[in-house]
Design a protein around this motif. Structure first.
Motif, PDB file in Angstrom:
ATOM      1  N   PRO A   3       0.778  -1.246   0.000  1.00  0.00           N
ATOM      2  CA  PRO A   3       0.000   0.000   0.000  1.00  0.00           C
ATOM      3  C   PRO A   3       0.810   1.297   0.000  1.00  0.00           C
ATOM      4  CG  PRO A   3      -1.082  -1.594   1.394  1.00  0.00           C
ATOM      5  CD  PRO A   3       0.217  -2.234   0.956  1.00  0.00           C
ATOM      6  N   ARG A   4       1.839   1.368   0.810  1.00  0.00           N
ATOM      7  CA  ARG A   4       2.609   2.616   0.873  1.00  0.00           C
ATOM      8  C   ARG A   4       3.131   3.014  -0.503  1.00  0.00           C
ATOM      9  NH1 ARG A   4       7.955   3.623   4.706  1.00  0.00           N
ATOM     10  NH2 ARG A   4       8.669   5.544   3.711  1.00  0.00           N
ATOM     11  N   TYR A   5       3.702   2.070  -1.211  1.00  0.00           N
ATOM     12  CA  TYR A   5       4.308   2.374  -2.509  1.00  0.00           C
ATOM     13  C   TYR A   5       3.270   2.438  -3.618  1.00  0.00           C
ATOM     14  CZ  TYR A   5       8.421   1.230   0.231  1.00  0.00           C
ATOM     15  OH  TYR A   5       9.380   1.204   1.224  1.00  0.00           O
ATOM     16  N   ALA A   6       2.154   1.742  -3.447  1.00  0.00           N
ATOM     17  CA  ALA A   6       1.066   1.859  -4.416  1.00  0.00           C
ATOM     18  C   ALA A   6       0.475   3.270  -4.377  1.00  0.00           C
ATOM     19  CB  ALA A   6      -0.005   0.820  -4.124  1.00  0.00           C
ATOM     20  N   ILE A   7       0.266   3.779  -3.178  1.00  0.00           N
ATOM     21  CA  ILE A   7      -0.246   5.152  -3.030  1.00  0.00           C
ATOM     22  C   ILE A   7       0.714   6.140  -3.675  1.00  0.00           C
ATOM     23  CG2 ILE A   7      -0.707   6.981  -1.348  1.00  0.00           C
ATOM     24  CD1 ILE A   7      -1.756   4.716   0.524  1.00  0.00           C
ATOM     25  N   GLN A   8       2.001   5.983  -3.396  1.00  0.00           N
ATOM     26  CA  GLN A   8       2.997   6.862  -4.001  1.00  0.00           C
ATOM     27  C   GLN A   8       2.957   6.783  -5.521  1.00  0.00           C
ATOM     28  OE1 GLN A   8       6.897   6.041  -2.485  1.00  0.00           O
ATOM     29  NE2 GLN A   8       6.371   6.508  -0.363  1.00  0.00           N
ATOM     30  N   SER A   9       2.751   5.573  -6.052  1.00  0.00           N
ATOM     31  CA  SER A   9       2.735   5.399  -7.503  1.00  0.00           C
ATOM     32  C   SER A   9       1.621   6.215  -8.153  1.00  0.00           C
ATOM     33  CB  SER A   9       2.553   3.915  -7.843  1.00  0.00           C
ATOM     34  OG  SER A   9       3.636   3.154  -7.374  1.00  0.00           O
ATOM     35  N   PHE A  10       0.429   6.168  -7.591  1.00  0.00           N
ATOM     36  CA  PHE A  10      -0.675   6.968  -8.103  1.00  0.00           C
ATOM     37  C   PHE A  10      -0.347   8.459  -8.023  1.00  0.00           C
ATOM     38  CE2 PHE A  10      -3.311   3.140  -7.216  1.00  0.00           C
ATOM     39  CZ  PHE A  10      -4.008   3.073  -8.411  1.00  0.00           C
ATOM     40  N   ILE A  11       0.188   8.874  -6.887  1.00  0.00           N
ATOM     41  CA  ILE A  11       0.447  10.298  -6.667  1.00  0.00           C
ATOM     42  C   ILE A  11       1.558  10.805  -7.576  1.00  0.00           C
ATOM     43  CG2 ILE A  11       1.327  11.958  -4.977  1.00  0.00           C
ATOM     44  CD1 ILE A  11      -0.241  10.394  -2.849  1.00  0.00           C
ATOM     45  N   TYR A  12       2.661  10.053  -7.687  1.00  0.00           N
ATOM     46  CA  TYR A  12       3.777  10.503  -8.523  1.00  0.00           C
ATOM     47  C   TYR A  12       3.404  10.479  -9.996  1.00  0.00           C
ATOM     48  CZ  TYR A  12       6.830  10.276  -4.422  1.00  0.00           C
ATOM     49  OH  TYR A  12       7.406  10.484  -3.195  1.00  0.00           O
ATOM     50  N   ALA A  13       2.635   9.502 -10.443  1.00  0.00           N
ATOM     51  CA  ALA A  13       2.184   9.479 -11.836  1.00  0.00           C
ATOM     52  C   ALA A  13       1.381  10.739 -12.147  1.00  0.00           C
ATOM     53  CB  ALA A  13       1.350   8.239 -12.105  1.00  0.00           C
ATOM     54  N   ASN A  14       0.542  11.130 -11.222  1.00  0.00           N
ATOM     55  CA  ASN A  14      -0.267  12.336 -11.409  1.00  0.00           C
ATOM     56  C   ASN A  14       0.607  13.577 -11.463  1.00  0.00           C
ATOM     57  OD1 ASN A  14      -2.878  13.708 -11.519  1.00  0.00           O
ATOM     58  ND2 ASN A  14      -2.376  14.446  -9.452  1.00  0.00           N
ATOM     59  N   ARG A  15       1.561  13.669 -10.555  1.00  0.00           N
ATOM     60  CA  ARG A  15       2.435  14.850 -10.516  1.00  0.00           C
ATOM     61  C   ARG A  15       3.275  14.981 -11.783  1.00  0.00           C
ATOM     62  NH1 ARG A  15       4.845  14.625  -4.292  1.00  0.00           N
ATOM     63  NH2 ARG A  15       2.854  15.083  -3.230  1.00  0.00           N
ATOM     64  N   LEU A  16       3.632  13.850 -12.363  1.00  0.00           N
ATOM     65  CA  LEU A  16       4.452  13.864 -13.573  1.00  0.00           C
ATOM     66  C   LEU A  16       3.620  14.043 -14.842  1.00  0.00           C
ATOM     67  CD1 LEU A  16       6.899  10.957 -12.653  1.00  0.00           C
ATOM     68  CD2 LEU A  16       7.476  13.396 -12.815  1.00  0.00           C
ATOM     69  N   GLY A  17       2.302  14.102 -14.686  1.00  0.00           N
ATOM     70  CA  GLY A  17       1.441  14.264 -15.848  1.00  0.00           C
ATOM     71  C   GLY A  17       1.311  13.010 -16.692  1.00  0.00           C
ATOM     72  N   TRP A  18       1.574  11.882 -16.094  1.00  0.00           N
ATOM     73  CA  TRP A  18       1.474  10.588 -16.798  1.00  0.00           C
ATOM     74  C   TRP A  18       0.047  10.076 -16.660  1.00  0.00           C
ATOM     75  CZ3 TRP A  18       4.041   5.437 -14.890  1.00  0.00           C
ATOM     76  CH2 TRP A  18       4.035   4.492 -15.932  1.00  0.00           C
ATOM     77  N   ARG A  19      -0.556   9.676 -17.764  1.00  0.00           N
ATOM     78  CA  ARG A  19      -1.967   9.287 -17.755  1.00  0.00           C
ATOM     79  C   ARG A  19      -2.175   7.876 -18.318  1.00  0.00           C
ATOM     80  NH1 ARG A  19      -1.596  14.687 -18.473  1.00  0.00           N
ATOM     81  NH2 ARG A  19      -2.986  16.006 -17.235  1.00  0.00           N
ATOM     82  N   PRO A  20      -1.541   6.882 -17.773  1.00  0.00           N
ATOM     83  CA  PRO A  20      -1.757   5.520 -18.267  1.00  0.00           C
ATOM     84  C   PRO A  20      -3.023   4.905 -17.672  1.00  0.00           C
ATOM     85  CG  PRO A  20      -0.260   5.451 -16.423  1.00  0.00           C
ATOM     86  CD  PRO A  20      -0.593   6.900 -16.643  1.00  0.00           C
ATOM     87  N   MET A  21      -3.496   3.820 -18.284  1.00  0.00           N
ATOM     88  CA  MET A  21      -4.476   2.976 -17.623  1.00  0.00           C
ATOM     89  C   MET A  21      -3.723   2.169 -16.572  1.00  0.00           C
ATOM     90  SD  MET A  21      -6.969   0.001 -19.140  1.00  0.00           S
ATOM     91  CE  MET A  21      -8.082  -0.857 -18.019  1.00  0.00           C
ATOM     92  N   ILE A  22      -4.301   2.064 -15.357  1.00  0.00           N
ATOM     93  CA  ILE A  22      -3.564   1.471 -14.241  1.00  0.00           C
ATOM     94  C   ILE A  22      -4.229   0.192 -13.747  1.00  0.00           C
ATOM     95  CG2 ILE A  22      -2.782   1.831 -11.857  1.00  0.00           C
ATOM     96  CD1 ILE A  22      -2.452   4.782 -12.488  1.00  0.00           C
ATOM     97  N   PHE A  23      -3.397  -0.818 -13.495  1.00  0.00           N
ATOM     98  CA  PHE A  23      -3.801  -2.045 -12.810  1.00  0.00           C
ATOM     99  C   PHE A  23      -3.060  -2.078 -11.475  1.00  0.00           C
ATOM    100  CE2 PHE A  23      -4.548  -2.778 -17.225  1.00  0.00           C
ATOM    101  CZ  PHE A  23      -5.624  -3.646 -17.314  1.00  0.00           C
ATOM    102  N   VAL A  24      -3.777  -2.354 -10.404  1.00  0.00           N
ATOM    103  CA  VAL A  24      -3.156  -2.398  -9.081  1.00  0.00           C
ATOM    104  C   VAL A  24      -3.483  -3.741  -8.437  1.00  0.00           C
ATOM    105  CG1 VAL A  24      -5.135  -1.164  -8.057  1.00  0.00           C
ATOM    106  CG2 VAL A  24      -2.954  -1.258  -6.826  1.00  0.00           C
TER     107      VAL A  24
END
Length: 412
Positions: free
Chosen positions: A239-260
């Motif tokens: 969870p800790r790193y999954a949350i970071q992944s969503f947040i950092y992707a957003n900050r970088l302007g990356w818009r992929p389809m995500i599977f978690v």
């Protein structure tokens, strides 16, 4: 880690000679008295994976509920769990304490792939049941001949990731896939699945980045994955790193389809990742489901969810009732109680393992309809059916998982 496991196994062989055999009278095995059964386990109550503390606390609450109604065949279940901080060496230390000092009847629901691997040789050498290891790694069901005292619970990680790969092969032919994974057996189990599911499209995986559980964040990994120009992102992380992944992707302007992956897809985790509705990267994310989500209004009036909330009110008042890890814990505890009942009025470790290898239960109130608990001597994966789900947000900005597609068997 493998050297540690081998050493533990060698040391445990000598200890096994000093322990009672796993058969005999009511008091033949440790942990059993006329009125109680003592079981134990480890879980990260602190540290990088402390979000999983609910896995122990939810089970404890369910056992208290059972005890208040007379226990199992007249015995109360006492459950002692210790904080291993998600560090395998501490898992080993605490497990040895539970077996040799506290003399538990069984190890129940200990959490983590590396952690359960680290204690598996030892527990099998001393013939202590390793019940419902909280990991989806295949060895905990597939290696039953070598490790007859071990059984898993949840669907396999490899099967889960295979399902994602199959869905992409059918529905996203232009996918360019990037994967973040935890650099250990847990992560490696997951990254083996997409290629299997993608088949001829396996070359669509164009980037992979691992991380160590000692790292403070995965920002650099997300940046490198974004630079691959992938349009599909698989998050195989706790969870800790999954949350970071969503947040950092957003900050970088990356818009992929995500599977978690499912162990990090609890609604309360997704709510944190959504950053109070400011992070749109969570919308449309896909995962699997086999548990009743306490935030889904579809289940609110079902007997299982009413029972869940009753147990939370009575035995875990300070717990977050919207935390699906509590539901997972109660599902596992419910199955343990069923097996313990089948093990006889005077259960032994051997009779418990025999019962665990012969489960066929359709009445677990915490699982979604159609998901059964079934095992045989050669089939140690109790839960094998799942359903895909997608994170959706309504007009008020409230997010929740919505199931789609048919119930399907995990490929294992």
């Amino acid at each position: 880690m493998r050297r540690t496991s081998i050493l533990i196994g060698v040391l445990a062989t000598g200890l096994a000679l000093a322990l009672p055999a796993a058969h005999g009278s009511e008091t033949a095995d440790p942990g059993i008295t006329r009125g109680t059964i003592l079981i134990g386990g480890t879980t990260p109550l602190s540290g990088v994976a402390s979000a999983y503390a609910s896995v122990a606390r939810g089970a404890e609450a369910y056992f208290k509920y059972v005890n208040a109604r007379g226990g199992v065949n007249g015995r109360r279940i006492n459950y002692k769990y210790l904080d291993d901080q998600y560090i395998p060496s501490m898992t080993v230390q605490h497990t040895r304490q539970l077996v040799q000092q506290d003399r538990v009847f069984a190890i129940f629901n200990s959490l983590g792939t590396e952690h359960n691997l680290a204690i598996r040789d030892y527990l099998n050498a001393v013939r202590v049941p390793q019940v419902f290891a909280a990991t989806g790694a295949r060895p905990f069901g597939a290696d039953y001949r070598r490790y007859p005292w071990t059984i898993g619970y949840q669907p396999t990680y490899r099967g889960e990731a295979t399902i994602y790969g199959r869905w992409i092969a059918r529905n996203r032919r232009n996918a360019r896939i990037a994967i973040l994974y935890q650099n250990d057996d847990y992560g490696r189990e997951l990254i083996a699945g997409p290629r299997r599911g993608l088949g001829r499209m396996a070359n669509r995986i164009i980037a992979q980045q691992g991380y160590e559980v000692t790292e403070s964040d995965v920002q650099s990994q997300i940046a490198r994955l974004k630079s691959s120009n992938a349009n599909t992102f698989m998050i195989f992380a706790t969870p800790r790193y999954a949350i970071q992944s969503f947040i950092y992707a957003n900050r970088l302007g990356w818009r992929p389809m995500i599977f978690v992956n499912s162990v990090s897809s609890a609604s309360n985790v997704m709510e944190i990742a959504s950053d109070a509705g400011n992070n749109r990267r969570v919308v449309g994310a896909v995962s699997i489901q086999f548990l009743k989500d306490p935030t889904d209004p579809k289940w609110a009036r079902t007997p299982g969810m009413r029972l869940y909330r009753q147990i939370m009110r009575q035995h875990l008042r300070r717990g977050n009732a919207n935390d699906v890890y509590h539901v997972y814990a109660m599902a596992a505890a419910h199955s343990f109680v069923e097996a313990l009942r089948r093990a006889g009025r005077n259960p032994t470790r051997s009779s418990l393992m025999a019962a665990l290898a012969n489960l066929n239960t359709r009445n677990n109130p915490f699982l979604i309809p159609g998901v059964t608990i079934r095992t045989t001597r050669a089939d140690r994966f109790p839960i094998e059916h799942v359903q895909l789900q997608r994170w959706a947000v309504n007009r008020r900005g409230d997010g929740r998982w919505v199931r789609f597609g048919p119930l399907q068997r995990s490929p294992g």
